[in-house]
Scaffold this active site. Structure first.
Site, PDB file in Angstrom:
ATOM      1  N   ALA A  61      -2.158   2.363  -4.991  1.00  0.00           N
ATOM      2  CA  ALA A  61      -2.022   3.808  -5.195  1.00  0.00           C
ATOM      3  C   ALA A  61      -3.421   4.366  -5.420  1.00  0.00           C
ATOM      4  O   ALA A  61      -4.323   3.644  -5.814  1.00  0.00           O
ATOM      5  CB  ALA A  61      -1.129   4.083  -6.397  1.00  0.00           C
ATOM      6  N   GLY A 100       0.297  -0.876  -4.926  1.00  0.00           N
ATOM      7  CA  GLY A 100       1.178  -0.118  -4.037  1.00  0.00           C
ATOM      8  C   GLY A 100       1.011  -0.533  -2.593  1.00  0.00           C
ATOM      9  O   GLY A 100       1.928  -0.397  -1.785  1.00  0.00           O
ATOM     10  N   GLU A 103       3.135  -3.405  -2.180  1.00  0.00           N
ATOM     11  CA  GLU A 103       4.534  -2.944  -2.296  1.00  0.00           C
ATOM     12  C   GLU A 103       4.992  -2.301  -0.989  1.00  0.00           C
ATOM     13  O   GLU A 103       6.137  -2.443  -0.585  1.00  0.00           O
ATOM     14  CB  GLU A 103       4.665  -1.977  -3.468  1.00  0.00           C
ATOM     15  CG  GLU A 103       4.549  -2.698  -4.814  1.00  0.00           C
ATOM     16  CD  GLU A 103       4.538  -1.750  -5.977  1.00  0.00           C
ATOM     17  OE1 GLU A 103       3.578  -0.938  -6.081  1.00  0.00           O
ATOM     18  OE2 GLU A 103       5.467  -1.786  -6.796  1.00  0.00           O
ATOM     19  N   GLU A 123      -1.562  -4.366 -11.018  1.00  0.00           N
ATOM     20  CA  GLU A 123      -1.359  -3.207 -11.889  1.00  0.00           C
ATOM     21  C   GLU A 123      -1.551  -3.534 -13.364  1.00  0.00           C
ATOM     22  O   GLU A 123      -2.016  -2.698 -14.134  1.00  0.00           O
ATOM     23  CB  GLU A 123       0.036  -2.630 -11.674  1.00  0.00           C
ATOM     24  CG  GLU A 123       0.234  -1.914 -10.350  1.00  0.00           C
ATOM     25  CD  GLU A 123       0.643  -2.850  -9.208  1.00  0.00           C
ATOM     26  OE1 GLU A 123       0.439  -4.064  -9.298  1.00  0.00           O
ATOM     27  OE2 GLU A 123       1.175  -2.319  -8.214  1.00  0.00           O
TER      28      GLU A 123
END
Ligand code: T1G
Length: 700
Positions: A61, A100, A103, A123
């Site tokens: 992210a 992310g 993911e 994370e």
């Protein structure tokens, strides 16, 4: 500026993402992926490939967007679009697919990766947990135990290991696009389904009894007091016990709790602080650097050997210099032992060890140094000896060679003055063990040339160190702050605390080690020897060293002698309290006229941490550190300050400078202004209701 391009290659729709520098999932990139997947549903493609331009697949992210108003599509919407595609979507991974980014790959129906690629869910290092399904999908592919390790450690794993864990379907050896196209065509030929990871279920009966509770206990020892690691376990547990959507909801709840936590704010602060520390005010970005293709280290002691390993590990040949063959042989043996320890830990292969050792050549002749590009002096802290060495180097080394000292506190200019080229002299302060600790203080002398400074900062990245630029003042940044920190620990000790109380307070607060245990580890004789060369008037307040010196006089040097503030088991080195030490403390308290009293844990914590903060403020005023966050990087990476508290200056901001200022004024009233006069910068910011971060912003 992010771009998403789409191209039909035969039956395959290729979606290319580009958002320099690391393809972070910015709003623009999320919009682009979402649109590309949606549009491709209606075209002639039979399968889709998602890959990235630049140096890496999506690295997560966009952390810079955290705390800003969310912009659709959210990552979860992008992931649903991918997962519900009617055509198989293949993630083609190179570089590091992280957070992310991984993911997104897990939401694809298949994953392939270059053999050099790594994948991970880091994370937790930001005080977060995977918030886009990672805690639900990873265990469904890799199994619960492997997923718990992967997510709570946050360390990226190589593609081959990921393949063995079923996180990757195909490893590609050379051309990623070519390999991904071939893999996608295989899928089409065998009419492979759009298999969604979310549709895999985990049989609760397959989970060994007590797996989660045992893991939680082990985890707490490693991450004590941190929120995210325990929440990750809860999420993975939900992946076993709950339907996918409910597990996802649980993950989102706990992700938001972590995101809003002060721990995550602190860890994200350190993430960016480490990167901004590489930027030097007033030094143009295009400052040239000198080529460093060969290095010499003067001194083959513990530090010199560790420093030599850093360069050998980076493939740079090293000449290791000692005064005689015996000393040299001892030094080379220490290096060999350290490589064997890394070998046992699986940190390198036998071939890598052999190669690194082949790059380290011992010599007792300065004449061998005439062509080296950089010399690092790493002898003991004796100024006369250092000046003698630098005078010799000045005569021996080629013009343009950088002459560096590893001194941990001495005056760089005084060392540089022993040469005819002070512009080539700089401090490179490594931390013990030098081949392990990430921090490197780059200390600029008043005459250090810009390109020498730029070269030192660049070299740090080459040898995988985190550099922080420091000005030339006693103890630079870290060791200068260590003085008042250690002073307050000693005063708390003589005034009423015990070694165990002090260490327990600091370690349970998050320090890697308490100050007394740290003294025993480093050796109480280090300070003792320095004081032996000083007149009493130069030693400072005897209350701050009389106990340590008494222990040394009793032969209690610390761990290396089996006893210091604590007793150490000769086999296991496990420490235990020693009543004899309390007697020493009480005897010296009486001799110093100190009436011992009950000292609260809070007083100990505040005296030690606020002493750091106050000195940090003075360091900023003196221009020794460029920014408060540089001080935070020094203390987190070099002194075991808890990263989830962000470093001394971020911690001060988080509790409020007014509170710190008021407490320091109270300590001044109680203990005198000699030690506790609030730094002017702290006073000013507290009175203005500002933070160190505000001050830093105005300094840019
Ligand atoms: N967001 C924004 N900027 C980032 C970034 C990120 N995720 N990662 C790196 N940068 C910037 C960095 O600040 C620097 O900027 C430049 O890129 C180069 O980075 C939903 C919520 C990828 C291994 O934790 O580990 O996904 O200083 O110097 O040494 O569950 O960057 O040049 O202006 O580090 O080659 C999870 C963090 C996010 C990965 C590259 N992802 N990044 O290392 O370059 S949270 C991460 C890294 C998340 C999801 C959750 C490294 C790297 P500048 P660099 P590098």
């Amino acid at each position: 500026m992010s771009t998403v391009n789409y191209e039909l290659v035969g039956d395959i729709g290729v979606i290319r993402l580009n958002n320099p520098p690391v393809n972070a999932l910015s709003h623009g990139l999320r919009e682009g992926i979402w649109g590309a997947i949606k549009n491709a549903q209606g075209d002639a493609s039979k399968a889709l490939i998602l890959l990235c331009e630049g140096r890496t697949f999506i690295a997560g992210a966009d952390i810079t967007e955290f705390g800003k108003p969310p912009q659709a599509p959210a990552l979860s919407e992008v992931i649903s679009e991918i997962e519900n595609s009617r055509k198989p979507v293949v993630a083609a991974i190179h570089g590091t697919a992280l957070g992310g980014g991984f993911e997104v790959a897990l939401a694809c129906h298949y994953r392939c990766a270059l053999s050099s690629a790594k994948v991970g869910l880091p994370e937790v290092k930001l005080g977060l947990l995977p918030g886009a399904g990672g805690t639900q999908r990873a265990p469904r592919l890799a199994g619960v135990a492997a997923a718990l390790e992967l997510i709570t450690k946050g360390t990226p794993i190589p593609a081959a290991k990921a393949e063995s864990m079923k996180l990757i379907d195909r490893v590609i050896s050379d051309d990623l696009l070519k390999g991904a196209l071939a893999f996608a065509n295989e899928l089409i030929e065998r009419n492979a389904p759009t298999c969604r990871v979310r549709d895999i279920t985990i049989d609760p009966a397959s989970i060994p009894e007590g797996l989660f509770s045992d893991f939680r206990q082990k985890l707490e020892k490693r991450t004590h007091g941190q929120l995210a690691p325990q929440h990750i376990v809860t999420c993975v547990e939900a992946a076993v016990q709950l339907p996918f959507e409910e597990g996802l909801a649980k993950e989102l709840d706990l992700f938001i709790e972590c995101l809003l936590s002060s721990q995550s704010a602190a860890l994200r602060h350190i993430f960016f602080a480490e990167r901004s520390a590489k930027k030097i005010y007033g030094l143009p970005k295009d400052t040239p650097t000198r080529e460093i293709n060969s290095v010499a280290i003067i001194g083959a002691g513990t530090m010199g050997g560790g420093i030599a390993m850093n360069f050998a590990n980076a493939g740079i040949p090293v000449k290791l210099v000692e005064i005689n063959q015996n000393a040299l042989d001892r030094g080379l043996a220490i290096i060999d032992k350290n490589y064997n320890i890394s070998l046992k830990k699986g940190k390198l292969t036998e071939d890598q060890k052999t190669h690194c050792l082949s790059l380290i050549e011992g010599t007792t002749h300065y004449a061998d140094l005439t062509k080296v590009d950089l010399v690092i002096e790493a002898v003991f802290e004796n100024m006369a000896l250092k000046q003698e060495i630098f005078a010799k180097l000045d005569k021996t080394c080629k013009p343009g060679a950088i002459l560096a000292t590893n001194t941990s506190y001495q005056d760089i200019d005084q060392i540089a003055a022993a040469t005819s080229r002070p512009e080539d002299v700089i401090g490179l302060h490594f931390f013990s063990p030098a081949n392990v600790m990430k921090l490197l203080e780059v200390v600029r002398g008043s005459k250090s040339a810009d390109d020498v400074i730029a070269t030192a900062m660049m070299l740090a990245k080459t040898i995988k160190k985190t550099p922080v630029l420091a000005g030339n003042g006693y103890g630079f940044i870290g060791n200068r702050m260590l003085v008042p920190y250690a002073r307050e620990a000693q005063l708390c000790l003589i005034e009423g605390a015990t070694p165990e109380q002090i260490d327990t307070v600091m370690q349970s607060w998050g320090m890697a080690m308490g100050p007394m245990a740290m003294g025993d580890l480093a050796g109480l004789d280090i300070g003792y020897k320095v004081r032996q060369n000083l007149a009493d008037s130069e030693k400072g307040d005897p209350k701050t060293y009389c106990i340590a010196d008494a222990l040394v006089s009793m032969g209690r040097l610390g761990q290396k002698s089996g006893a210091g503030y604590y007793h150490y088991d000769p086999e296991t080195r496990a420490r235990s309290n020693d009543p004899q030490v309390l007697t020493v403390i009480e005897t010296h308290a009486e001799e110093q006229g100190v009436e011992r009293r009950e000292i609260s844990d809070t007083e100990i914590l505040n005296r030690l941490t606020f002493a750091l903060i106050n000195e940090g403020a003075k360091i900023l005023e003196d221009g020794i550190a460029q920014r408060p966050s540089d001080i935070d990087v020094v203390y987190v990476y070099g002194y075991g300050f808890p990263p989830h508290r962000g470093g001394p200056m971020h911690y001060a901001d988080s509790i409020g400078l007014a509170k710190v200022y008021d407490a320091i004024c109270a300590f001044r009233d109680q203990h005198g202004e000699h030690y506790w006069t609030p730094a002017p910068l702290l006073t000013q910011l507290a009175q203005e209701g500002k933070t160190f971060a505000n001050w830093a912003h105005n300094q840019r």
